[in-house]
Design an enzyme around this catalytic site. Sequence first.
Site, PDB file in Angstrom:
ATOM      1  N   LEU A  26      35.574  -6.159  36.335  1.00  0.00           N
ATOM      2  CA  LEU A  26      34.241  -5.575  36.429  1.00  0.00           C
ATOM      3  C   LEU A  26      33.567  -6.211  37.638  1.00  0.00           C
ATOM      4  O   LEU A  26      33.603  -7.430  37.808  1.00  0.00           O
ATOM      5  CB  LEU A  26      33.442  -5.857  35.146  1.00  0.00           C
ATOM      6  CG  LEU A  26      32.173  -5.037  34.908  1.00  0.00           C
ATOM      7  CD1 LEU A  26      32.530  -3.560  34.721  1.00  0.00           C
ATOM      8  CD2 LEU A  26      31.440  -5.536  33.668  1.00  0.00           C
ATOM      9  N   ASP A  27      32.960  -5.395  38.496  1.00  0.00           N
ATOM     10  CA  ASP A  27      32.331  -5.906  39.713  1.00  0.00           C
ATOM     11  C   ASP A  27      31.297  -6.982  39.391  1.00  0.00           C
ATOM     12  O   ASP A  27      30.645  -6.945  38.348  1.00  0.00           O
ATOM     13  CB  ASP A  27      31.643  -4.772  40.471  1.00  0.00           C
ATOM     14  CG  ASP A  27      32.629  -3.773  41.055  1.00  0.00           C
ATOM     15  OD1 ASP A  27      33.821  -4.103  41.124  1.00  0.00           O
ATOM     16  OD2 ASP A  27      32.193  -2.669  41.419  1.00  0.00           O
ATOM     17  N   ARG A  28      31.131  -7.920  40.305  1.00  0.00           N
ATOM     18  CA  ARG A  28      30.190  -9.025  40.105  1.00  0.00           C
ATOM     19  C   ARG A  28      28.771  -8.515  39.873  1.00  0.00           C
ATOM     20  O   ARG A  28      28.042  -9.044  39.021  1.00  0.00           O
ATOM     21  CB  ARG A  28      30.233  -9.958  41.322  1.00  0.00           C
ATOM     22  CG  ARG A  28      29.320 -11.173  41.210  1.00  0.00           C
ATOM     23  CD  ARG A  28      29.436 -12.063  42.430  1.00  0.00           C
ATOM     24  NE  ARG A  28      28.947 -11.421  43.622  1.00  0.00           N
ATOM     25  CZ  ARG A  28      27.672 -11.396  44.004  1.00  0.00           C
ATOM     26  NH1 ARG A  28      26.747 -11.960  43.243  1.00  0.00           N
ATOM     27  NH2 ARG A  28      27.305 -10.806  45.117  1.00  0.00           N
ATOM     28  N   THR A  31      27.867  -5.690  38.628  1.00  0.00           N
ATOM     29  CA  THR A  31      27.800  -4.787  37.483  1.00  0.00           C
ATOM     30  C   THR A  31      27.712  -5.594  36.200  1.00  0.00           C
ATOM     31  O   THR A  31      28.391  -6.608  36.042  1.00  0.00           O
ATOM     32  CB  THR A  31      29.040  -3.876  37.444  1.00  0.00           C
ATOM     33  OG1 THR A  31      29.149  -3.166  38.675  1.00  0.00           O
ATOM     34  CG2 THR A  31      28.952  -2.884  36.303  1.00  0.00           C
ATOM     35  N   HIS A  84      35.188  -0.072  43.150  1.00  0.00           N
ATOM     36  CA  HIS A  84      33.870   0.491  43.473  1.00  0.00           C
ATOM     37  C   HIS A  84      33.835   2.015  43.327  1.00  0.00           C
ATOM     38  O   HIS A  84      33.000   2.683  43.947  1.00  0.00           O
ATOM     39  CB  HIS A  84      33.446   0.110  44.899  1.00  0.00           C
ATOM     40  CG  HIS A  84      33.272  -1.361  45.097  1.00  0.00           C
ATOM     41  ND1 HIS A  84      32.947  -1.912  46.320  1.00  0.00           N
ATOM     42  CD2 HIS A  84      33.393  -2.418  44.241  1.00  0.00           C
ATOM     43  CE1 HIS A  84      32.868  -3.234  46.204  1.00  0.00           C
ATOM     44  NE2 HIS A  84      33.135  -3.560  44.951  1.00  0.00           N
TER      45      HIS A  84
END
Length: 702
Positions: A261-263, A265, A514
Amino acid sequence: SRGTITSYEQPSISMKSRSKRNRKRRRGGIGCLVGDGGSDEVDGVKAASSLLRTEVVPLSRAYDIISGVITNVKKQNENESVADDAHDKHADGNRASHQMHDRRRVRIVHPYPFTFATFAKARWIGRTVVDIYHEEFGSYPRCYYEAGIKAGRILVSGGKVSCDYRVKGGDELTHTVHRHEPAVGLADMPLDHGGALVDQSETYPPVQIIYEDDSILVVDKPATLPIHPCGGYNFNSLFEILSLWRPNLYGSGKLFPVHRLDRLTSGLVLIAKSSALARSLGKCIMERDGCEKVYLCRVKGKFPLGLQKMNTKLDRSNGENHPWEFRYKYQTCETDSGEQESYSNKRPKCSIPPPCKDGEISIEHEAKGWRGGVSVSIRNKGASNMHTLAGMGYWMTDGLGHIVNDASLDDLIEKCEGSSLEEMLAATMGSTVEDSSKTNIARKQSALWLNFACPCRIASHKNGVCEAGEFHELKDENDRKGIKPAQTSFNLLAYDAILDTSLVLVKPVTGRTHQIRLHLQKLGHPIANDHCYGGELWFGDDEGKEICRKSREWLCRLDQGKMAAAIDDDDADSSTRCVPKNSTNADTPATESEIYHAAANRPRAEGESILDFIEKTCVWCARCRGVEKLDNSGSKHDNEAAVYQRTLMEYLVRSQGIWLHALQYSLKIKDEHHGYEKIRCYKTKHPSWATMPFTINNVNTI
């Protein structure tokens, strides 16, 4: 007790297991914490024995620094926090208001000595060690690496070398630094029944635990917190924080990642407690077997009308379709009377195949009825001469995935008019993916989803930059290798006419880096505060924007000193600046001037350990002290206070998360006791930005 500050220490750090290639080498290989053992073994670098010191701080403490309440914070003794003396100072009304209502808190890791280590790569062999560090790593100028090699901060295979030493195969290059990490956000502080903040304590979880049993841990990850150590983040990462919080349960080797999971997000993160389960769940997600991921996001504009604005030449009055729109053309047959009849009267819509599957153009015979959209040729992974077609375009389906060929973009908006957010969520998500009740099926049949296929690629691995599109401009085959098919489904939940933003439910079919952010940007509706992909950093947050401005002014005064006002102009000669304008320790490389004052002209004293020397000559500590104290490290306590304050200020000028939240995960989990698979569903609460009032045609829908 230190009020609302939580500070704890980890007396010993267990070293991570090394790769098979490095297991027979001495401990201290691929990146490790080192401590000062009081001897100069291996030139002062010894196995970790120093303390890792962290602090959990209310974000409102940063407002004290901005307002000048904390002007010269000092420790009274080694056991006190660097901010303790601020408790005795009178705060103004703004500070009291922030502390009363702001539940946010951040985690600070105090700087620590750390050794980066790597084996010589093939392209490095025969090059000088100083050239390798200068050209391959960009955090420091060349003069720093020259000074570091001479002082022993940089070693080759454990020994000192000259700057012109040429690297050989099998050499191990090590670089010991005083490592600084950016602050990260943790779970908000709790409220009592009366709505007042509850004092945080060491036992309060750093992240919210959604579910836990003997096999799996599910947490709600705050934005700004990376899952794994990466870039400038090491101990300020989810796995490391869990490990330090409960070492007996979540320590090294006891937790295994299932997905990423993106930082920036927030939302659900699934963590397995065995490598076997991690592989099983990871395979389920990769193969999309019984797995469904649902995200919430808040985007610019009235979704999905941005698609129409992107093609102003489109003439709908003449029946002209959007070039990205996939439309199914029903085949016709001749009846007994000789008239043409459409197959649509005989063929149920559930049997119409979609134009794309997992972002790829379908090649089955049934799919030849599709018209429109764009085809992008991409190379298959592992096949040198094989190509496939990725789709770029959109089409409509209901909640069960059945084609709705006669639906328009306006129909997507009409579906949510007059409905509350909870009603829309019930219609689009149902209770769980395995709910086969008539009510749930009817709800999903009534829902309308916009499905969008668009290839993605990572444009720069080093900078983490991605892009989406047709990529016709990429002619080189090496550049086209990274193009991957991608597909995402969107549903409009609510629209806020005041801020002109839409709340959108998202289901990514594929999992490209992304992907959701890129697809929304391509549709003309970027996530409103995603400044990396078309949004604005402080969209709709005037208070955050003002705090960022004041924090930047505070940093500018620190970086420029008495010259701050004179060189505030953007056109000012950069040579007058010792520290670059708008710099942060995490993102701005050190300058030669900083290196000269902080490190290059400060030789190592006789008998001084390498770790003391590294801390004394740390350019990042010097930047924290300010331009007027670059060559004066001062006392240890003063230095720690300066680092503490700058770390908080830099947190306030960076993005504190984007409006994208992993809301729900549903996936198959094998029941070991009963021998069958079942679908489990995990869900978080809605983030604060998704529960703000939204309006449809100026009517409040929440």
